[in-house]
Design a protein around this motif. Structure first.
Motif, PDB file in Angstrom:
ATOM      1  N   ASN A  64       0.826  -1.218   0.000  1.00  0.00           N
ATOM      2  CA  ASN A  64       0.000   0.000   0.000  1.00  0.00           C
ATOM      3  C   ASN A  64       0.856   1.262   0.000  1.00  0.00           C
ATOM      4  N   ALA A  65       1.914   1.256   0.819  1.00  0.00           N
ATOM      5  CA  ALA A  65       2.805   2.414   0.839  1.00  0.00           C
ATOM      6  C   ALA A  65       3.483   2.608  -0.511  1.00  0.00           C
ATOM      7  N   PHE A  66       3.859   1.521  -1.160  1.00  0.00           N
ATOM      8  CA  PHE A  66       4.480   1.642  -2.469  1.00  0.00           C
ATOM      9  C   PHE A  66       3.491   2.168  -3.500  1.00  0.00           C
ATOM     10  N   LYS A  67       2.243   1.805  -3.372  1.00  0.00           N
ATOM     11  CA  LYS A  67       1.239   2.343  -4.297  1.00  0.00           C
ATOM     12  C   LYS A  67       1.077   3.847  -4.137  1.00  0.00           C
ATOM     13  N   ASP A  68       1.093   4.321  -2.878  1.00  0.00           N
ATOM     14  CA  ASP A  68       0.993   5.768  -2.652  1.00  0.00           C
ATOM     15  C   ASP A  68       2.196   6.497  -3.239  1.00  0.00           C
ATOM     16  N   VAL A  69       3.370   5.925  -3.040  1.00  0.00           N
ATOM     17  CA  VAL A  69       4.582   6.548  -3.591  1.00  0.00           C
ATOM     18  C   VAL A  69       4.534   6.562  -5.115  1.00  0.00           C
ATOM     19  N   ALA A  70       4.072   5.455  -5.689  1.00  0.00           N
ATOM     20  CA  ALA A  70       3.988   5.403  -7.147  1.00  0.00           C
ATOM     21  C   ALA A  70       2.986   6.422  -7.682  1.00  0.00           C
ATOM     22  N   ALA A  71       1.864   6.604  -6.960  1.00  0.00           N
ATOM     23  CA  ALA A  71       0.881   7.599  -7.400  1.00  0.00           C
ATOM     24  C   ALA A  71       1.454   9.014  -7.322  1.00  0.00           C
ATOM     25  N   ALA A  72       2.190   9.318  -6.242  1.00  0.00           N
ATOM     26  CA  ALA A  72       2.809  10.640  -6.120  1.00  0.00           C
ATOM     27  C   ALA A  72       3.846  10.861  -7.222  1.00  0.00           C
ATOM     28  N   GLN A  73       4.613   9.847  -7.527  1.00  0.00           N
ATOM     29  CA  GLN A  73       5.595   9.981  -8.603  1.00  0.00           C
ATOM     30  C   GLN A  73       4.901  10.187  -9.949  1.00  0.00           C
ATOM     31  N   GLN A  74       3.767   9.525 -10.140  1.00  0.00           N
ATOM     32  CA  GLN A  74       3.028   9.717 -11.387  1.00  0.00           C
ATOM     33  C   GLN A  74       2.510  11.144 -11.500  1.00  0.00           C
ATOM     34  N   ASP A  75       1.996  11.684 -10.398  1.00  0.00           N
ATOM     35  CA  ASP A  75       1.532  13.068 -10.420  1.00  0.00           C
ATOM     36  C   ASP A  75       2.682  14.033 -10.708  1.00  0.00           C
ATOM     37  N   ALA A  76       3.829  13.773 -10.099  1.00  0.00           N
ATOM     38  CA  ALA A  76       4.990  14.637 -10.338  1.00  0.00           C
ATOM     39  C   ALA A  76       5.405  14.599 -11.803  1.00  0.00           C
ATOM     40  N   ARG A  77       5.405  13.405 -12.388  1.00  0.00           N
ATOM     41  CA  ARG A  77       5.760  13.313 -13.810  1.00  0.00           C
ATOM     42  C   ARG A  77       4.745  14.032 -14.685  1.00  0.00           C
ATOM     43  N   SER A  78       3.460  13.991 -14.289  1.00  0.00           N
ATOM     44  CA  SER A  78       2.440  14.699 -15.063  1.00  0.00           C
ATOM     45  C   SER A  78       2.662  16.213 -15.024  1.00  0.00           C
ATOM     46  N   GLU A  79       2.981  16.759 -13.846  1.00  0.00           N
ATOM     47  CA  GLU A  79       3.258  18.184 -13.742  1.00  0.00           C
ATOM     48  C   GLU A  79       4.487  18.584 -14.545  1.00  0.00           C
ATOM     49  N   VAL A  80       5.494  17.759 -14.483  1.00  0.00           N
ATOM     50  CA  VAL A  80       6.707  18.058 -15.254  1.00  0.00           C
ATOM     51  C   VAL A  80       6.399  18.049 -16.745  1.00  0.00           C
ATOM     52  N   ASN A  81       5.625  17.086 -17.187  1.00  0.00           N
ATOM     53  CA  ASN A  81       5.268  17.024 -18.608  1.00  0.00           C
ATOM     54  C   ASN A  81       4.442  18.244 -19.023  1.00  0.00           C
ATOM     55  N   ARG A  82       3.517  18.695 -18.135  1.00  0.00           N
ATOM     56  CA  ARG A  82       2.720  19.878 -18.442  1.00  0.00           C
ATOM     57  C   ARG A  82       3.596  21.128 -18.557  1.00  0.00           C
ATOM     58  N   ALA A  83       4.564  21.270 -17.640  1.00  0.00           N
ATOM     59  CA  ALA A  83       5.463  22.422 -17.693  1.00  0.00           C
ATOM     60  C   ALA A  83       6.338  22.397 -18.944  1.00  0.00           C
ATOM     61  N   GLU A  84       6.806  21.240 -19.290  1.00  0.00           N
ATOM     62  CA  GLU A  84       7.624  21.138 -20.502  1.00  0.00           C
ATOM     63  C   GLU A  84       6.797  21.476 -21.742  1.00  0.00           C
ATOM     64  N   THR A  85       5.525  21.074 -21.765  1.00  0.00           N
ATOM     65  CA  THR A  85       4.666  21.407 -22.901  1.00  0.00           C
ATOM     66  C   THR A  85       4.458  22.921 -23.017  1.00  0.00           C
ATOM     67  N   TRP A  86       4.176  23.580 -21.884  1.00  0.00           N
ATOM     68  CA  TRP A  86       3.998  25.033 -21.903  1.00  0.00           C
ATOM     69  C   TRP A  86       5.259  25.754 -22.360  1.00  0.00           C
TER      70      TRP A  86
END
Length: 366
Positions: free
Chosen positions: A266-288
């Motif tokens: 469960n803890a690994f799933k939370d960490v993986a979800a946070a990492q996924q969100d971080a990658r999404s924000e980074v991708n959005r910033a790179e697109t802008w």
């Protein structure tokens, strides 16, 4: 021997002769070795079968066999093997057929196209036979052991649904399930070099996988590093098995599952979800950033074109640029600029510009 009693019953009452019989005319007494008559009342001879009351003795086991088997002389009604038309026995023919079948079963060997056979002479290696029909000496002089050398064998580690934890390079645990594909490349070495070649392949795979996992991080083991791990394990396994002279070729290694331990999943799933969100924000910033860069490049290209026109007619281009700039700037303000005289300065021209004219009400008289 007069006056003495024979141990075999001679001389007793009812025997037919008196105990003290006189000597004959010749002066000779009756011999003591004369057999006692049958049915006497004296002691029974232990070496004779007991007599029945009607004068017949009891049947023995030997008598039964003689009567059932013909007594060995062929005069009975016992079981006999059938004979051939010429009077001979079928036993040699049956023995010959059994021998021919035995020779055919142990001397002729048919090997499938995907198989090979190892021939041993009195337990020692002799040669290897390929696919097709081959002949050897009969058993037990020579023996043939056939193995499939073409088909790919698959070993799943661990077997079943067990958990196999391994330590990564960043001191984390990962639960791995992987598949090893291999086949036989040298049947002689595979048969005689190792005691248990199948178990050896599994143990070598376990050691090579643990060594490869210890060189990477948890993210690599669970993510993009799987391909490099599989290639490393395959290379290590082949090198070790070649050193053992096992006759085995590793075709490939495939990681089927790489998950965190069940207790912390469960803890690994939370960490993986946070990492996924971080990658999404980074991708959005790179697109802008890419869009802004492309816009700036387009404006720079347009300016270069205007500059080329400016060099041809500087005065006209300068005035045109001034008008276009003032139009763009003043269009976003509420001020109204009048250059003519005779206009009252307090006229609410900005308010009149923004407020639309009121429409007449329905049914109003004009």
């Amino acid at each position: 021997m007069a006056g003495k009693k024979s141990p075999w019953g001679s001389g007793e009452a009812g025997s037919g002769e008196p105990a003290d019989a006189p000597a004959g005319e010749g002066g000779d007494a009756a011999p003591d070795s004369a057999p006692p008559p049958r049915g006497g009342n004296g002691p029974r001879n232990p070496w004779l079968p007991p007599a029945s009351g009607d004068g017949r003795r009891t049947q023995t086991l030997e008598d039964l066999f003689k009567r059932r088997g013909g007594g060995g002389g062929g005069g009975g009604n016992g079981f006999r093997l059938p004979t051939r038309p010429d009077g001979g026995s079928w036993v040699p023919v049956a023995v010959g057929i059994v021998v021919l079948l035995w020779l055919g079963a142990t001397m002729v060997h048919r090997v499938s196209p995907q198989e090979k056979g190892v021939v041993t002479t009195l337990g020692a290696y002799s040669h290897t036979i390929d696919s097709g029909v081959s002949f050897t000496l009969p058993w037990p002089i020579q023996m043939v052991e056939v193995e499939d050398v073409t088909s790919i064998r698959r070993d799943s580690i661990p077997e079943g649904d067990g958990e196999r934890l391994m330590l990564t390079g960043d001191q984390n645990l990962v639960d791995l399930t992987y598949l090893v594909r291999w086949n036989i490349k040298d049947l002689k070495l595979y048969t005689f070099q190792l005691a248990q070649p199948d178990e050896t392949v599994k143990e070598v795979a376990e050691a090579a996988m643990r060594q490869s996992i210890a060189e990477v991080t948890l993210n690599d083991a669970m993510g993009s590093g799987r391909a490099s791990i599989e290639a490393s394990v395959r290379e290590r396994m082949q090198r070790i098995l070649d050193a053992y002279r096992s006759g085995v070729k590793i075709q490939g290694v495939e990681i089927k599952k790489a998950d965190p331990p069940a207790k912390v999943v469960n803890a690994f799933k939370d960490v993986a979800a946070a990492q996924q969100d971080a990658r999404s924000e980074v991708n959005r910033a790179e697109t802008w950033a890419q869009q802004l860069t492309q816009r700036a490049q387009g404006e720079a290209t347009a300016f270069d074109k205007v500059y080329a026109q400016y060099k041809l007619a500087p005065e006209v281009t300068r005035r045109r640029m001034y008008y276009e700039t003032m139009e763009r700037v003043l269009s976003q303000t509420d001020k109204v600029i009048l250059e003519t005289t005779g206009v009252m300065p307090y006229l609410p021209l900005p308010g009149m510009k923004q407020t639309p004219p009121a429409e007449p009400a329905t049914g109003e008289r004009r």
